[in-house]
Structures are given as C-alpha cells and as structure tokens.
Design a protein around this motif. Structure first.
Motif, short mmCIF file in Angstrom:
data_model
loop_
_atom_site.label_atom_id
_atom_site.label_comp_id
_atom_site.label_asym_id
_atom_site.label_seq_id
_atom_site.Cartn_x
_atom_site.Cartn_y
_atom_site.Cartn_z
N LEU A 57 0.89 -1.26 0.05
CA LEU A 57 0.09 0.00 0.02
C LEU A 57 0.83 1.13 0.12
CD1 LEU A 57 -2.86 -1.10 2.25
CD2 LEU A 57 -3.08 -0.53 0.01
N ASP A 58 2.04 1.28 0.67
CA ASP A 58 2.88 2.40 0.79
C ASP A 58 3.46 2.38 -0.50
OD1 ASP A 58 2.57 2.93 3.45
OD2 ASP A 58 4.31 1.67 3.91
N GLU A 59 3.53 1.39 -1.43
CA GLU A 59 3.96 1.81 -2.90
C GLU A 59 2.93 1.98 -3.89
OE1 GLU A 59 5.95 -1.92 -3.80
OE2 GLU A 59 7.69 -1.62 -2.37
N GLN A 60 1.80 2.50 -3.24
CA GLN A 60 0.69 2.95 -4.15
C GLN A 60 -0.27 1.89 -4.84
OE1 GLN A 60 -0.01 6.30 -3.43
NE2 GLN A 60 1.69 6.06 -2.05
N LEU A 61 -0.09 0.58 -4.45
CA LEU A 61 -0.89 -0.39 -5.03
C LEU A 61 -2.00 -0.36 -4.54
CD1 LEU A 61 1.70 -2.97 -5.43
CD2 LEU A 61 1.14 -1.59 -7.18
N THR A 62 -3.10 -0.80 -5.31
CA THR A 62 -4.47 -0.98 -4.94
C THR A 62 -4.64 -2.31 -4.15
OG1 THR A 62 -5.25 -2.00 -6.95
CG2 THR A 62 -5.33 0.31 -6.81
N ILE A 63 -5.64 -2.51 -3.52
CA ILE A 63 -5.98 -3.86 -2.52
C ILE A 63 -6.00 -5.07 -3.92
CG2 ILE A 63 -7.48 -5.17 -1.21
CD1 ILE A 63 -5.98 -3.14 0.23
N ALA A 64 -6.91 -4.74 -4.95
CA ALA A 64 -6.95 -5.63 -6.05
C ALA A 64 -5.43 -6.09 -6.57
CB ALA A 64 -7.85 -5.23 -7.21
N GLU A 65 -4.54 -5.15 -6.71
CA GLU A 65 -3.47 -5.47 -7.27
C GLU A 65 -2.48 -6.13 -6.54
OE1 GLU A 65 -2.88 -1.62 -10.11
OE2 GLU A 65 -2.43 -1.29 -8.10
N ILE A 66 -2.67 -5.86 -5.13
CA ILE A 66 -1.79 -6.72 -4.03
C ILE A 66 -2.36 -8.32 -3.96
CG2 ILE A 66 -1.20 -6.73 -1.63
CD1 ILE A 66 -1.66 -3.66 -1.45
N ARG A 67 -3.39 -8.43 -4.07
CA ARG A 67 -3.78 -9.89 -3.71
C ARG A 67 -3.69 -10.45 -5.05
NH1 ARG A 67 -7.54 -10.95 0.21
NH2 ARG A 67 -8.21 -12.69 -0.83
N ASP A 68 -3.67 -9.82 -6.55
CA ASP A 68 -3.43 -10.59 -7.54
C ASP A 68 -2.17 -11.03 -7.77
OD1 ASP A 68 -6.06 -10.57 -8.29
OD2 ASP A 68 -5.71 -8.63 -9.59
N GLN A 69 -0.97 -10.40 -6.98
CA GLN A 69 0.47 -10.38 -7.25
C GLN A 69 0.93 -11.38 -6.36
OE1 GLN A 69 2.58 -6.70 -6.66
NE2 GLN A 69 1.84 -5.84 -8.50
N SER A 70 0.31 -12.08 -5.53
CA SER A 70 0.97 -13.00 -4.56
C SER A 70 0.05 -14.17 -4.02
CB SER A 70 1.63 -12.25 -3.23
OG SER A 70 1.81 -13.16 -2.16
N ALA A 71 0.81 -15.28 -3.83
CA ALA A 71 -0.22 -16.39 -3.23
C ALA A 71 -0.40 -16.45 -1.96
CB ALA A 71 0.48 -17.71 -3.65
N LEU A 72 0.06 -15.38 -1.26
CA LEU A 72 -0.22 -15.16 0.34
C LEU A 72 -1.45 -14.90 0.78
CD1 LEU A 72 1.70 -14.77 2.66
CD2 LEU A 72 1.90 -12.31 2.53
N TRP A 73 -2.41 -14.66 0.26
CA TRP A 73 -3.65 -14.29 0.57
C TRP A 73 -4.79 -15.47 0.34
CZ3 TRP A 73 -2.21 -10.09 2.61
CH2 TRP A 73 -1.12 -9.40 2.02
N GLY A 74 -5.45 -15.67 1.46
CA GLY A 74 -6.83 -16.44 1.34
C GLY A 74 -7.98 -15.75 1.32
N VAL A 75 -8.90 -16.31 1.66
CA VAL A 75 -10.39 -15.57 1.57
C VAL A 75 -10.24 -14.41 2.26
CG1 VAL A 75 -12.79 -15.99 1.84
CG2 VAL A 75 -11.43 -18.15 1.28
#
Length: 348
Positions: free
Chosen positions: A189-207
C-alpha cells in the motif's frame, strides 16, 4: 405428596489462580496446534524453551527474594506468560532472544514490581516489544506457511535453525521466510498499489486474510469461545476490542475499499483474536469494572487500527495493550459503579 427442599449453595465456587491459568493453557492448545501445522516444529521448540527459561528465571528470583518457590511456580502464571510470548514471535527466533525475552518478562516486568498481581504491564507483551525494538529484523523474519514454501522442515531442522541458525543443505533463508500478511499489505500500500493489485500479485492471501493465518486465528477464536463458555473471562473486553477494530476498519473500507482492506482481514491476518481473548483480558493489567472493560477493549481495538494503518509497526496489538495498561487504573477510577444507597461522589 412430599416435597424436597434444597437449600441454596452458600459456598462459592473455588476459583484459584492455577485453575484459571490451566484453563487458559487448555484454550491455547488449538491455536498452538494450528501454528505448528502451518509454520513447523519451531513453534513447539519456542514454547518449550520459553517455558523452561521462564520457570528457571522465576525460581531464581524467588530464591533471591527469600520467597517460597513452589507455590509461585504452581500458579502457572509464568507458564502462561511463556506460551503467549512463544507463539507471538517467529518460529525460528534464536534461542538466546527467547532467553532475553523471558528474563525481561519475569525478572523486570513481573518480579521487580512484586510478582503476580502487582505488575502494571502484561509481561509477555512487554517482552515482545522489548525484542521487537531491539532486534527488529529477527522479530519480523517469519517462516512462510509450509503450504506456500513447499519446504517441509523436520523437527531436527527447526531445532538447528533455532539453536545454531543453520539451514538444511540446499535451502536458503529467502526460500523459507516471508513477510507476514499485515507487513506485506502495508508495504504494498505504501508503494501506491491497490488492494486488488496486491491480492493478484501473491499467493499469500486467502479468503479473508493470509493463507494459513486464517486457520490459526480460527483456532484461537475457538479457544476464546472455550474461555467464555467456562466463564474464565467475560465477553466485555474481547467483544469491545474486536468491535473497536472492526468499526474503524469498516468505516475506512467503505470510504475507499482500494486502499483499505476488507475488515475481516484485520481479524484473520495478525494477532487481533489472540490479543482480544488471551492478552487484553489479563486480569492483573486490565480494567476491572464492566464499563471500564468496554472502554478499555474498544480503545485497544481502535489503537490497533491506527497503528496498523499509519504507524510504524504492521500488527500493533502488543503496543496497543501496553498503552492501555497504563490507562487502566484511570479508567477504573472514573467507571466505578454506584454503591447502593450512595451517590456517585468519588473518594478524594
């Protein structure tokens, strides 16, 4: 026709310290098992080391103070402090840092003030913050959940990592460590990415939160429900703390859902549930009045959100609890219930 008169019980239920602490330890079992499943044997190694160091430290201090050792150790308060600390730190934390943490918690935070019942701060959280400020890199180097890293560390591997900081052959630290979901979310978020972009970039996220972390928090929630069922704690602090956190998270999510994660993320990605049921409810350092507990819990929840969103630390539960430990006596003073037959004047 005969009737049986059964008199009311006039002897109150015995509620000793050791029984309360034992219930807390039992309630922690599901969460510890879930953490071990997702983050490896290092969790149990940390718990074992922390308990051993805490018991030895408390025994030595009591001997120096010419106080009886066995009754104090038998109340299990040092064991609870050790377990709460051990599950709050990374599973590969060097053993000597665990030793430092337990010395700080037991000797300085607990026994220096007179022992159980006199400490103004939660010992486990004070030790956690002490190490976090002193050794930030080691305290934020968490193992990636095994379902993400694909590396199955044996008990011996985990023991070698904790005792000697030695990894198995062919494995480097980047392969087994990862940022926590809260840390990753904050950095992106500090790098100005949106929540959708953050979730799409990594397998770290669950539901709702981080993969693996969701199940860990669900296990701690189950343990918290057990404590409520056993009436070891009351609902006031846990519910008000989670409500304070969720209310602010919901408000900002509704304002801008692309820069503020879904409110459930705050519950299932960090230590909010563990803090609400097992840490903030510490009977020594928390408030005691019912109205005071609602204020105390809500302020902890709000402080967690503020620090997570704008502060320098991604989780913040320990900092929020310690800050409100300072305020607890004042909150109790201004929320004393009215004595029947008397006004609301306070003693001067």
């Amino acid at each position: 026709m005969t009737s049986t008169l059964i008199s009311s019980p006039h002897v109150p239920r015995v509620n000793r310290v050791d029984r309360v602490m034992l219930q807390v330890l039992l309630a922690l079992v599901p969460g510890v098992v879930a953490m071990t499943w997702f983050f490896g044997w290092g969790v149990l190694v940390n718990v074992t080391l922390a308990v051993g160091f805490a018991v030895i430290a408390e025994a030595l201090v009591l001997l120096l103070r010419s106080r009886p050792v066995l009754p104090a150790l038998g109340d299990l308060s040092a064991v609870v402090t050790a377990v709460l600390f051990a599950i709050s730190v990374p599973p590969t934390l060097p053993w000597w840092m665990t030793l430092l943490g337990m010395l700080f918690a037991i000797v300085l935070v607990k026994q220096l003030y007179g022992g159980l019942g006199y400490n103004p701060f939660n010992p486990a959280m004070a030790a956690y913050v002490f190490l976090l400020v002193s050794y930030p890199v080691a305290m934020t180097s968490w193992l990636a959940p095994e379902l993400l890293s694909g590396i199955d560390l044996s008990f011996g591997d985990s023991l070698a990592m904790i005792l000697h900081q030695v990894l198995p052959a062919g494995v480097d630290w980047d392969a087994v460590t990862a940022a926590t979901p809260l840390d990753e979310m904050r950095t992106q978020l500090d790098e100005q990415l949106t929540i959708a972009e953050i979730r799409d970039q990594s397998a770290l996220w669950g539901v709702f939160g981080g993969r693996g972390w969701e199940w860990v928090n669900a296990a701690f929630l189950l343990g918290g429900a057990y404590l409520l069922w056993r009436r070891t704690i009351t609902w006031h602090i846990p519910v008000s703390m989670l409500a304070g956190l969720l209310s602010l998270a919901t408000l900002f999510w509704l304002i801008d859902p692309q820069t503020h994660p879904f409110p459930a993320f705050h519950l299932f990605s960090g230590a909010a549930i563990l803090g609400a049921f097992f840490i903030a409810t510490d009977p020594v350092t928390a408030t005691t009045t019912r109205r005071g507990q609602l204020i105390y819990g809500a302020c902890i929840g709000a402080t967690v959100f503020v620090i997570r969103t704008w502060g320098g630390y991604p989780d913040a539960v320990a900092f929020a609890v310690l800050l409100m430990n300072i305020a607890a006596p004042t909150i109790d003073y201004y929320t004393q219930p009215r004595v029947f037959g008397h006004g609301r004047e306070r003693a001067r």
